[in-house]
Structure formats: structure tokens, C-alpha cells
Design a protein around this motif. Structure first.
Motif, mmCIF file in Angstrom:
data_model
loop_
_atom_site.group_PDB
_atom_site.id
_atom_site.type_symbol
_atom_site.label_atom_id
_atom_site.label_comp_id
_atom_site.label_asym_id
_atom_site.label_seq_id
_atom_site.Cartn_x
_atom_site.Cartn_y
_atom_site.Cartn_z
ATOM 1 N N VAL A 294 0.829 -1.205 0.000
ATOM 2 C CA VAL A 294 0.000 0.000 0.000
ATOM 3 C C VAL A 294 0.868 1.263 0.000
ATOM 4 C CG1 VAL A 294 -1.672 1.335 1.347
ATOM 5 C CG2 VAL A 294 -1.953 -1.143 1.107
ATOM 6 N N LEU A 295 1.941 1.259 0.786
ATOM 7 C CA LEU A 295 2.747 2.466 0.951
ATOM 8 C C LEU A 295 3.575 2.819 -0.279
ATOM 9 C CD1 LEU A 295 4.178 2.345 4.588
ATOM 10 C CD2 LEU A 295 2.112 3.459 3.735
ATOM 11 N N LEU A 296 4.150 1.824 -0.932
ATOM 12 C CA LEU A 296 5.099 2.092 -2.012
ATOM 13 C C LEU A 296 4.491 2.906 -3.157
ATOM 14 C CD1 LEU A 296 8.028 1.711 -2.765
ATOM 15 C CD2 LEU A 296 7.441 -0.504 -3.790
ATOM 16 N N PRO A 297 3.344 2.514 -3.735
ATOM 17 C CA PRO A 297 2.758 3.350 -4.793
ATOM 18 C C PRO A 297 2.298 4.713 -4.288
ATOM 19 C CG PRO A 297 1.290 1.534 -4.238
ATOM 20 C CD PRO A 297 2.590 1.261 -3.549
ATOM 21 N N GLN A 298 1.864 4.771 -3.025
ATOM 22 C CA GLN A 298 1.456 6.063 -2.460
ATOM 23 C C GLN A 298 2.646 7.018 -2.383
ATOM 24 O OE1 GLN A 298 -0.829 5.684 1.186
ATOM 25 N NE2 GLN A 298 -0.319 7.772 1.823
ATOM 26 N N TRP A 299 3.813 6.504 -1.966
ATOM 27 C CA TRP A 299 5.039 7.318 -1.907
ATOM 28 C C TRP A 299 5.450 7.780 -3.295
ATOM 29 C CZ3 TRP A 299 10.184 5.545 -3.415
ATOM 30 C CH2 TRP A 299 11.197 6.471 -3.121
ATOM 31 N N MET A 300 5.371 6.895 -4.263
ATOM 32 C CA MET A 300 5.764 7.262 -5.629
ATOM 33 C C MET A 300 4.884 8.376 -6.182
ATOM 34 S SD MET A 300 6.870 3.720 -7.545
ATOM 35 C CE MET A 300 5.567 2.669 -6.953
ATOM 36 N N GLN A 301 3.608 8.327 -5.870
ATOM 37 C CA GLN A 301 2.699 9.352 -6.387
ATOM 38 C C GLN A 301 2.845 10.683 -5.649
ATOM 39 O OE1 GLN A 301 -1.430 7.840 -7.634
ATOM 40 N NE2 GLN A 301 -0.675 6.171 -6.362
ATOM 41 N N GLU A 302 3.010 10.623 -4.334
ATOM 42 C CA GLU A 302 3.041 11.846 -3.542
ATOM 43 C C GLU A 302 4.383 12.565 -3.601
ATOM 44 O OE1 GLU A 302 1.621 11.598 0.442
ATOM 45 O OE2 GLU A 302 -0.092 10.334 -0.079
ATOM 46 N N TYR A 303 5.487 11.809 -3.702
ATOM 47 C CA TYR A 303 6.812 12.431 -3.570
ATOM 48 C C TYR A 303 7.708 12.285 -4.790
ATOM 49 C CZ TYR A 303 5.436 12.796 1.298
ATOM 50 O OH TYR A 303 4.763 13.113 2.450
ATOM 51 N N LEU A 304 7.400 11.342 -5.671
ATOM 52 C CA LEU A 304 8.188 11.193 -6.895
ATOM 53 C C LEU A 304 7.422 11.671 -8.122
ATOM 54 C CD1 LEU A 304 9.880 7.692 -6.383
ATOM 55 C CD2 LEU A 304 10.649 9.951 -5.612
ATOM 56 N N ASN A 305 6.187 12.143 -7.908
ATOM 57 C CA ASN A 305 5.340 12.687 -8.974
ATOM 58 C C ASN A 305 5.026 11.655 -10.059
ATOM 59 O OD1 ASN A 305 5.221 15.337 -7.832
ATOM 60 N ND2 ASN A 305 7.289 15.725 -8.624
ATOM 61 N N TYR A 306 4.920 10.402 -9.667
ATOM 62 C CA TYR A 306 4.476 9.370 -10.605
ATOM 63 C C TYR A 306 2.965 9.471 -10.768
ATOM 64 C CZ TYR A 306 8.850 6.678 -10.864
ATOM 65 O OH TYR A 306 10.130 6.254 -11.112
ATOM 66 N N ARG A 307 2.493 9.249 -11.988
ATOM 67 C CA ARG A 307 1.056 9.116 -12.192
ATOM 68 C C ARG A 307 0.606 7.767 -11.623
ATOM 69 N NH1 ARG A 307 0.084 9.271 -18.337
ATOM 70 N NH2 ARG A 307 1.843 7.810 -18.186
ATOM 71 N N SER A 308 -0.696 7.623 -11.391
ATOM 72 C CA SER A 308 -1.196 6.368 -10.833
ATOM 73 C C SER A 308 -0.859 5.197 -11.748
ATOM 74 C CB SER A 308 -2.706 6.451 -10.603
ATOM 75 O OG SER A 308 -3.386 6.775 -11.805
ATOM 76 N N VAL A 309 -0.964 5.411 -13.061
ATOM 77 C CA VAL A 309 -0.656 4.327 -13.988
ATOM 78 C C VAL A 309 0.832 3.976 -13.947
ATOM 79 C CG1 VAL A 309 -0.324 5.889 -15.963
ATOM 80 C CG2 VAL A 309 -0.932 3.486 -16.354
ATOM 81 N N ASP A 310 1.691 4.986 -13.784
ATOM 82 C CA ASP A 310 3.132 4.727 -13.721
ATOM 83 C C ASP A 310 3.500 3.983 -12.437
ATOM 84 O OD1 ASP A 310 3.505 6.045 -16.141
ATOM 85 O OD2 ASP A 310 3.696 7.997 -15.152
ATOM 86 N N ALA A 311 2.886 4.403 -11.319
ATOM 87 C CA ALA A 311 3.138 3.705 -10.058
ATOM 88 C C ALA A 311 2.675 2.255 -10.151
ATOM 89 C CB ALA A 311 2.422 4.415 -8.908
ATOM 90 N N GLY A 312 1.550 2.044 -10.810
ATOM 91 C CA GLY A 312 1.052 0.688 -11.001
ATOM 92 C C GLY A 312 1.978 -0.155 -11.858
ATOM 93 N N MET A 313 2.549 0.438 -12.892
ATOM 94 C CA MET A 313 3.451 -0.302 -13.771
ATOM 95 C C MET A 313 4.755 -0.673 -13.055
ATOM 96 S SD MET A 313 1.783 -0.871 -16.428
ATOM 97 C CE MET A 313 3.113 -1.640 -17.356
#
Length: 518
Positions: A294-313
């Protein structure tokens, strides 16, 4: 007596077995997919519904908690309704609940629909295990468990990537709508193949006291974990009240279930060494794994500016080795010691989390993907052996109850793991932020010089330069807090290895005895 059941149905063969396996696997996949598909969509769902991300996280935790509460009912419902009616009915109701999630106009309605979805999903996993084991010859029971594990492990893995893609391309509602065709197909095919293979039924009294106590302690504990951070934990009277309620109701629950003639949860199963060690090991491992998932994609979106689709990939490669190795483990298990395979899995998990424990904000995508790819190896190696250990030696009539109770503990640990991981990440982020900003004041010439450099390079005023500095420090603190969680996760996986070795080696590597569902 209920334990003296009629002669077991013969195993399925050929195309019927393939189609039945596919339908049951799809139902399992649909269920476990929904434990994680909303993970990367939480920021989007929260924004669309006008709530905070913390409130949006309830979409995940209420499903897991409701799912956990209903799983122990599997044994009782199986004897009242029969395996097949229960399984097909649960698939149909899950499909309906998915539709209600998709059309939800606000958070309360969505949470209600997710609770309903979690409740009807309870019997799906233990029933799918029992049905698959009963469909295969005894000597192929390890392969049946392997095929089940492929869907049980790949579902949470595929969830973030699929959820991210759907949310980015369409709408978050479609992460629930996609269950509708899958559920209809799984229900119709399962009913057409299995309706003449129904298990015997008998009317048993429902343990209403045990059920009420179960709902009380699980609900109180889950709310306490979810709201504790917002209410400053035990400085809040509400949190103290919830803690006391959870503790007292849990103690009463244990006492009642151990003395009740027809308990809603057969806690006596924990008196078996293999069930105890296997269930505790798989549950702690799943809680740590799912909290990080749960945390890893949330961190990528909030602090690395990944889109949801990019975090999912980035999370998608988790399924590669899990898919490839699951059938291999199924073939090796009857010839191997399941405890050794599970130990290798936990050591690999520890290595993967240790790799992640030195992340930096400038990390590239490959160094995010590599540990995720490697994590698929232990995913394939720990589910199947530990499930085989848990079910080994169980007589046919106890398979649903044993599978239900072990899955209850595992799923509930997943919900607790999510809440604890989020709380610890927030606390560690605050702690690191305080430490990083101890010297950040106007009296410090180094800090003043740094702000002057930001102002001159980016042509900002003092307030804007201070805000940029604080944002940078906050991102750094969040990364350091996440690294702390990764490091502790690695330690936890090492510490739970002894739990595996309190179990006895299961006959045939754990698979053969698990075929008691025949």
C-alpha cells in the motif's frame, strides 16, 4: 455423525477440469484483486469524493476488516448451505457489491458498499481452496494448491498496475465495474460444473454470541488503528475506549469460543502445531507484505510525482516470477520439505526489503522495479508451502473451517498491517522532519545562506524560498521514514522464520495430506 460423509466425488478430468479450475481461479482472483486494486487510486478517489487521503485509505481497510470478520463463518455456512451453493452465491453477491461500489456518489456510500463486498467475499478464498482440492486426484493436490496460489498471489500484485491504468485512462469506478463480467462468468461456469457435486448439509445453531464478540473486537481494533493517528492516540478518550473494548471483547471471545459446543471460530485448531505455526507465519508475512504494498505506490505518487498508472506499472513486475514459479513449486512440494521452501522465501523477502532500505529521492525507475521483480520469487515460494502445512492432516470436513480460520487471521493481519504501516510512516516522517530542521532558523548563517541561494537562483521571495525548502525537507523525511519501514520489514521476516520450524514436516512436502478435501 457429520464427520462420516458419503463417498467423495471422483476427480474431474480433461476439459471439464481445466474449465472448472479457470472459473474457480477467476473468482479467487476477483476477490484478492480487490484487496489491492484501490491502492494506487486512493489519491484520485479521495480527490473526487472531497476527502483526505487518510480518509480514503478506509476504502482499503474496511474491505479487509469486513472480509476478515466474515471468513470464519465459512465453516458454519458450508454445513448449512453446501459448498457449491455458498461459493456461487458469494460470487454473485460480490459482483452485485462491486456494482454498488462503482456507482457510489460519496465516501459513506462507497464504504458501505466496500463493507458489503468484504462480507460476501469472506467464503470465497477458503471455499475455492476446498473446491479445487476436491476436483483434483489426491496425488495432484500440491498442483491444485499451486494453481490456487497463482491467483491468490497475483491478484494483489496485479491490483496496483491494473488499478493505476484504469484510473488514469477511465475512472476509478471502473476498478469495481470490471468485476461484473468476471463474476457473472465465474458464477455461471462454476454452477454448471459443480451443481451436482454439492457437499452434505446439516442445520447447526449459529453462535450469535461469538459472532457479536468477533465483530466487536475486530471493528473496535480496526477503528482504533485507523483513527489513532488523527486523534493523537491514547490522549483521546475515544481511542482509549476502543482499545479497552477491543481487549475485553477479544478475551471474552476466546473464552466463549473455547467453551461453545458449536463455535463460530474453531480456536481448537490452534492446538495443532502445524496449523499454529503455519497460520501465524503466513499471517505476519502477509501483513508486512501488504502494508508495504500500500505504501510504495502512495510514496511514488506523492513524492516522486508518478502518475497512478506509472506507479502501477512499477509494481506490475511483482507478478512475473510469482506466475512462473508457482507451478514449479507445486511439482517440487511433494518431494521436498515445505519448511525449507518457506524459509528460502522469507530470507528472500528480507533481502528484497533490505535492498529498498536505502532509497533516495533521485532514484530511477529501474532501481524501483528491480526489488519489485525479485519479490515475485518469495511470493511464489511462501504461499503454497505454508498453505500445505496449515491444511496437512486435516480431515475432509475440517478443511473449510481450517482454511477459513487461517485466511481470517491472514486477511485481518493484512488490514492491521496497512493501518500500522501508514501510522508508522507518518510518525517516522514527522520525526525525521524535526531532526532535519533542528538547525533551520534565521539565526543559523548556513541556513540563511541556503535560503539566499534559493532566492537568487529561482528568483523567489523569502516566503516562497522557505516553503520550497520545507517541501524538500518533507520529501526527504518521508523517504527516510519509508526506508525505516523497509529495514524493519526485513528484520521481521528473519524473526518469523523459527515459526516455520515449530511445525512438523508435512507428508509429501505438505501437499498430500492437504488433499483431505477429497
Amino acid at each position: 455423525m457429520a464427520t462420516q460423509q458419503p463417498a467423495p466425488y471422483p476427480p474431474l478430468h480433461g476439459g471439464q477440469l481445466v474449465l472448472a479450475t479457470f472459473a474457480v481461479a477467476l473468482a479467487t482472483f476477483m476477490n484478492v484483486l480487490d484487496t489491492s486494486i484501490a491502492n494506487v487510486a486512493i489519491p484520485t478517489i479521495s480527490g473526487n469524493l472531497g476527502v483526505s487521503v487518510d480518509e480514503g485509505t478506509w476504502v482499503i481497510t474496511v474491505f479487509a476488516a469486513a472480509n476478515a470478520v466474515s471468513i470464519p463463518l465459512t465453516g458454519w455456512l458450508t454445513q448449512r448451505l453446501g459448498q457449491i451453493k455458498l461459493f456461487v452465491g458469494a460470487v454473485a453477491l460480490f459482483t452485485l457489491a462491486s456494482f454498488l461500489c462503482g456507482i457510489a456518489p460519496n465516501l459513506p456510500v462507497l464504504l458501505f458498499a466496500r463493507v458489503l463486498q468484504g462480507v460476501v467475499a469472506g467464503p470465497l478464498i477458503p471455499m475455492s481452496q476446498a473446491i479445487l482440492l476436491g476436483s483434483y486426484p489426491k496425488e495432484k493436490s500440491s498442483m491444485a494448491l499451486a494453481l490456487w496460489a497463482m491467483t491468490a498471489t497475483v491478484g494483489p500484485i496485479a491490483g496496483p498496475s491494473l488499478g493505476g491504468w484504469i484510473t488514469d485512462r477511465y475512472s476509478w469506478s471502473w476498478i469495481f465495474y470490471i468485476n461484473i463480467p468476471v463474476g457473472i462468468f465465474a458464477a455461471l461456469v462454476s454452477w454448471s460444473i459443480y451443481r451436482h457435486r454439492e457437499s452434505p448439509t446439516r442445520k447447526l445453531p449459529i453462535d450469535l454470541v461469538g459472532l457479536c464478540l468477533l465483530i466487536t473486537w475486530v471493528g473496535a481494533l480496526q477503528i482504533m488503528l485507523d483513527k489513532g493517528r488523527d486523534l493523537d492516540w491514547f490522549s483521546s478518550g475515544l481511542i482509549v475506549g476502543l482499545a479497552v473494548t477491543a481487549f475485553v471483547s477479544f478475551v471474552l471471545f476466546v473464552i466463549w469460543e473455547l467453551t461453545e459446543a458449536h463455535p463460530i471460530v474453531d480456536l481448537r485448531l490452534f492446538g495443532q502445531r502445524n496449523f499454529l505455526g503455519g497460520t501465524v507465519a503466513i499471517s505476519i508475512a502477509y501483513g508486512v507484505f501488504f502494508g508495504n504494498l500500500v505504501l510504495l505506490p502512495q510514496w511514488m505518487q506523492e513524492y516522486l510525482n508518478y502518475r497512478s498508472v506509472d506507479a502501477g506499472m512499477v509494481m506490475a513486475p511483482l507478478g512475473i516470477f510469482a506466475l512462473v514459479l508457482s507451478p514449479v513449486v507445486g511439482k517440487l512440494l511433494p518431494k521436498s520439505d515445505a519448511r525449507i521452501i518457506a524459509t528460502v522465501a522469507f530470507l528472500t523477502f528480507a533481502g528484497v526489503f533490505y535492498m529498498r532500505a536505502d532509497y533516495v529521492l533521485e532514484i530511477d525507475t529501474w532501481h524501483l522495479v528491480l526489488p519489485t521483480l525479485l519479490q515475485g520469487i518469495p511470493m511464489a515460494l511462501f504461499f503454497i508451502p505454508l498453505t500445505a502445512i496449515i491444511l496437512s492432516g486435516q480431515p475432509p470436513h475440517r478443511i473449510p473451517a481450517a482454511a477459513g480460520l487461517s485466511n481470517f487471521v491472514r486477511v485481518f493481519c493484512g488490514a492491521i498491517g496497512t493501518s500500522i504501516a501508514g501510522t508508522v510512516w507518518n510518525d517516522r516522517t514527522v520525526l525525521h522532519h524535526e531532526r532535519l530542521t533542528e538547525a533551520a532558523n534565521a539565526d543559523n548563517p548556513l541556513f540563511a545562506h541556503q535560503i539566499d541561494m534559493i532566492r537568487s537562483l529561482l528568483h523567489l521571495d523569502t516566503n516562497a524560498a522557505n516553503n520550497l525548502f520545507d517541501s524538500t525537507v518533507n520529501a526527504q523525511a518521508a523517504m527516510m521514514g519509508l526506508n525505516d519501514i523497509f529495514f524493519v520489514s526485513a528484520i521481521i521476516f528473519l524473526l518469523i522464520i523459527p515459526l516455520i520450524w515449530i511445525t512438523r514436516p508435512a507428508k509429501g512436502g505438505g501437499g498430500a495430506d492437504a488433499s483431505g478435501a477429497h
